[in-house]
Enzyme design. Structure first.
Site, mmCIF file in Angstrom:
data_model
loop_
_atom_site.group_PDB
_atom_site.id
_atom_site.type_symbol
_atom_site.label_atom_id
_atom_site.label_comp_id
_atom_site.label_asym_id
_atom_site.label_seq_id
_atom_site.Cartn_x
_atom_site.Cartn_y
_atom_site.Cartn_z
ATOM 1 N N LYS A 157 0.858 -1.194 0.000
ATOM 2 C CA LYS A 157 0.000 0.000 0.000
ATOM 3 C C LYS A 157 0.884 1.230 0.000
ATOM 4 O O LYS A 157 1.690 1.410 0.911
ATOM 5 C CB LYS A 157 -0.920 0.004 1.221
ATOM 6 N N ASP A 174 -2.580 10.268 3.413
ATOM 7 C CA ASP A 174 -3.978 9.885 3.580
ATOM 8 C C ASP A 174 -4.688 10.914 4.448
ATOM 9 O O ASP A 174 -4.612 10.865 5.673
ATOM 10 C CB ASP A 174 -4.048 8.485 4.226
ATOM 11 N N LYS A 199 -10.131 13.164 7.859
ATOM 12 C CA LYS A 199 -9.673 12.788 9.198
ATOM 13 C C LYS A 199 -9.608 14.022 10.096
ATOM 14 O O LYS A 199 -9.455 15.143 9.604
ATOM 15 C CB LYS A 199 -8.262 12.188 9.114
ATOM 16 N N ASP A 214 1.565 6.462 5.463
ATOM 17 C CA ASP A 214 0.608 5.499 4.927
ATOM 18 C C ASP A 214 1.147 4.766 3.695
ATOM 19 O O ASP A 214 0.438 3.998 3.052
ATOM 20 C CB ASP A 214 -0.720 6.203 4.615
ATOM 21 N N ASP A 216 -12.213 7.189 3.514
ATOM 22 C CA ASP A 216 -10.992 6.973 4.291
ATOM 23 C C ASP A 216 -10.588 5.499 4.318
ATOM 24 O O ASP A 216 -9.492 5.160 4.744
ATOM 25 C CB ASP A 216 -11.204 7.509 5.722
ATOM 26 N N GLU A 275 -9.449 3.757 1.997
ATOM 27 C CA GLU A 275 -8.922 3.834 0.635
ATOM 28 C C GLU A 275 -7.874 2.762 0.351
ATOM 29 O O GLU A 275 -7.673 2.395 -0.799
ATOM 30 C CB GLU A 275 -8.328 5.232 0.378
ATOM 31 N N ARG A 304 -7.794 -0.437 0.977
ATOM 32 C CA ARG A 304 -8.371 -1.649 0.377
ATOM 33 C C ARG A 304 -8.784 -1.412 -1.069
ATOM 34 O O ARG A 304 -8.823 -2.325 -1.870
ATOM 35 C CB ARG A 304 -9.533 -2.144 1.255
HETATM 36 N N1 BES Z 1 -4.269 4.618 6.786
HETATM 37 C C1 BES Z 1 -5.445 4.438 7.548
HETATM 38 C C2 BES Z 1 -5.245 3.465 8.701
HETATM 39 C C3 BES Z 1 -4.510 3.989 9.899
HETATM 40 C C4 BES Z 1 -5.079 4.934 10.722
HETATM 41 C C5 BES Z 1 -3.268 3.488 10.223
HETATM 42 C C6 BES Z 1 -4.411 5.380 11.839
HETATM 43 C C7 BES Z 1 -2.608 3.919 11.347
HETATM 44 C C8 BES Z 1 -3.165 4.866 12.153
HETATM 45 C C9 BES Z 1 -6.561 3.881 6.680
HETATM 46 O O1 BES Z 1 -6.568 4.312 5.370
HETATM 47 C C10 BES Z 1 -7.828 4.314 7.295
HETATM 48 O O2 BES Z 1 -8.083 5.483 7.336
HETATM 49 N N2 BES Z 1 -8.627 3.371 7.766
HETATM 50 C C11 BES Z 1 -9.869 3.669 8.410
HETATM 51 C C12 BES Z 1 -10.856 2.637 7.997
HETATM 52 C C13 BES Z 1 -12.258 2.943 8.434
HETATM 53 C C14 BES Z 1 -12.770 4.157 7.690
HETATM 54 C C15 BES Z 1 -13.124 1.746 8.170
HETATM 55 C C16 BES Z 1 -9.634 3.639 9.914
HETATM 56 O O3 BES Z 1 -8.919 2.773 10.399
HETATM 57 O O4 BES Z 1 -10.175 4.521 10.584
HETATM 58 ZN ZN ZN Z 2 -4.804 4.879 4.610
HETATM 59 MN MN MN Z 3 -7.633 6.123 5.169
#
Ligand code: BES
Ligand code: ZN
Ligand code: MN
Length: 500
Positions: free
Chosen positions: A270, A275, A282, A293, A352, A354, A356
């Site tokens: 990834k 992000d 966020k 990210d 968010d 993204e 996947r």
């Molecule tokens: N890159 C983030 C995951 C992340 C967040 C890693 C904080 C480390 C610290 C990912 O793209 C993301 O935003 N995931 C969301 C998914 C949710 C919207 C289902 C998350 O984890 O909040």
């Molecule tokens: Zn992300």
């Molecule tokens: Mn994200």
């Protein structure tokens, strides 16, 4: 920094520093005893004065050693002898490295590698761990300091790991060779991870792939641009980059060093270079950390480099799916539906989620382009993974028992651990959608699992594993910075795939 292995007694070393262990309750290791005897009881008297009890991680320098050839001795506390296991050994090596970082001499002889580690009677492992722990401490990120910044200079330039017998030299040298390659790979991954989003863009990563090919011509690179991705139908990936001025890149790196009919292992990273969350934006606090990210991508770069440096006789493909995730007039919106390259449609309920989306099309691309032995994707995929496992282990998902076991074993051996998590069908219904085949988010429960389940829908016909590295890829707070994980795990996995 040059690492070497040698065999010889501590009292005869003509070096800047000799490093020896002391166990708890002032119990000198055999190497400390030898120095003590040759110096007329110097170490014993230092311990009696109370400067060194042998507590794990404690350190003391001894200077003015008239009876010895070395300029100084570094005593390192190793804790209780019967508790001296892998973890204690690594801690002692880290403590030694912190002191060696500041030492005045140019060379040192390291005798912790001669200690018996509980459950690890293995010179190669011991030398490798010591070298990796030392590199870990010595790393500095200096790429973005200004012109007046003075680069960190360390006097120490040669570190010799001592082994008990001459017959231990070959395995010791293998340990150094592996630690050097893995260490370079880890440093590369850290460097990419630490660069800010305005420098490390998808195009920058694509350039890095070209640079890697120049450094190691056994690695061949090609980059798919957005128009090619559009022709292939990679609409989920393109949906993520729609809100960014920076074009997405699908970076393909191939290292072929086995017969052409050997099925490749494919690593998919990834590579979201920033992000923001997109329209599902966020919160501002710690959003800067979303420059990390792309650490999954960074680990693919680092591992490819390590494998090529070790000249492993394997066929290996590294693919990086790189984009920014930003909100803009052209950005995808919650509720939008895209048709993925696989033909399955996805309702994007949260922009968010993204990672996947860029990975699912890449998995389909891998399935159609290669006939892989194994596919492993590596992604900072979910905050939920950080809640589940913290920063000690990556989450490991797989539809193949052998692959899961191999990855887990490799992680345990190198000290870059991953812990198995379920991919049960029971979780899939959380992704149900009233409008598309399924949604890209599955609610609050088991967030790391449902993200893995989403990816699994694109990997059913592959021998596949997914590493959610959200908790391990970087440190926050005062020690903020990329860790280079899981380059160690992945490279060890590849090394083992040759040996086994
Ligand atoms: N890159 C983030 C995951 C992340 C967040 C890693 C904080 C480390 C610290 C990912 O793209 C993301 O935003 N995931 C969301 C998914 C949710 C919207 C289902 C998350 O984890 O909040
Ligand atoms: Zn992300
Ligand atoms: Mn994200």
């Amino acid at each position: 920094m040059e690492f070497l292995v040698k065999s010889g007694s501590p009292e005869k070393q003509r070096v800047g520093c000799v490093v020896v262990g002391i166990f708890e309750r002032r119990k000198p290791s055999p190497q400390a005893q030898a120095l003590d005897a040759a110096s007329g009881g110097l170490i014993g008297s230092v311990m009696r004065r109370g400067d060194m009890d042998g507590k794990l991680g404690q350190t003391t320098f001894l200077h003015g050693l008239d009876d010895l050839f070395c300029d100084r001795i570094l005593l390192v506390g190793c804790g209780r002898e019967r508790d001296f296991d892998e973890r204690a050994y690594r801690k002692a090596c880290v403590a030694a490295a912190r002191e060696l970082d500041k030492v005045g001499g140019v060379d040192a002889a390291h005798y912790l590698t001669e200690l018996n580690v509980k459950g690890r009677d293995d010179v190669r492992w011991q030398v490798k761990q010591a070298a990796l722990a030392t590199r870990e401490v010595f790393y500095r990120f200096e790429a973005c300091k200004g012109q007046d910044y003075k680069k960190y200079t360390r006097k120490l330039s040669r570190l010799v790991f001592q082994v008990p017998r001459r017959s231990d030299l070959p395995p010791g040298e293998t340990g150094i060779r592996e630690a050097d390659a893995i260490g370079h790979g880890v440093d590369f991954a850290k460097e990419l991870g630490n660069l800010p989003g305005n420098i490390c863009t998808p195009s920058y990563l694509a350039d890095q792939a070209a640079e890697l090919s120049k450094r190691l011509p056994a690695v061949k690179t090609k980059v798919l641009e957005e128009d090619e991705m559009r022709k292939l139908g990679m609409n989920a990936l393109l949906a993520v980059s729609a809100g960014s001025e920076q074009p997405a890149k699908l970076i393909v790196m191939e290292y072929n060093n086995a017969p052409a009919n050997t099925k490749p292992t494919v690593l998919v990273g990834k590579g979201i270079t920033f992000d923001s969350g997109g329209i599902s934006i966020k919160p501002a606090a710690t959003m800067d950390e979303m420059k990390f990210d792309m650490c999954g991508a960074a680990s693919v770069f680092g591992t490819l480099q390590a494998a090529a440096e070790l000249e492993l006789p394997i066929n290996l493909v590294g693919i990086v799916a790189s984009s920014e995730n930003l909100p803009d007039g052209k950005a995808i919106k919650p509720g939008d539906i895209v048709t993925t390259m696989s033909g399955q449609t996805v309702e994007i309920l949260n922009t968010d989620a993204e990672g996947r989306l860029v990975l699912c099309d890449t998995l389909t691309y891998v399935e159609r382009t290669y006939k892989p032995e194994y596919v492993v994707d590596i992604a900072t995929l979910t905050g939920a993974c950080v809640i589940a496992l913290g920063s000690h282990a990556a989450a490991l998902y797989s539809n193949n028992n052998r692959l899961r076991r191999s990855l887990r074993d490799a992680g345990n051996a190198i000290g870059d651990r991953a812990w198995p998590m379920p991919l049960w069908e029971d979780y899939q219904s959380q992704l149900d959608s009233n409008f598309a085949d399924f949604a890209n988010v599955g609610g609050r429960e088991a967030g790391s699992v449902t993200a893995a389940c989403f990816l699994h829908r694109f990997a059913r016909d592959l021998r596949w594993a997914h590493l959610d590295i959200a908790g391990v890829a970087w440190n926050s707070g005062k020690q903020k910075g990329a860790t280079g994980r899981p380059v160690g795990l992945l490279t060890q996995f590849l090394i083992d795939s040759v040996a086994g």
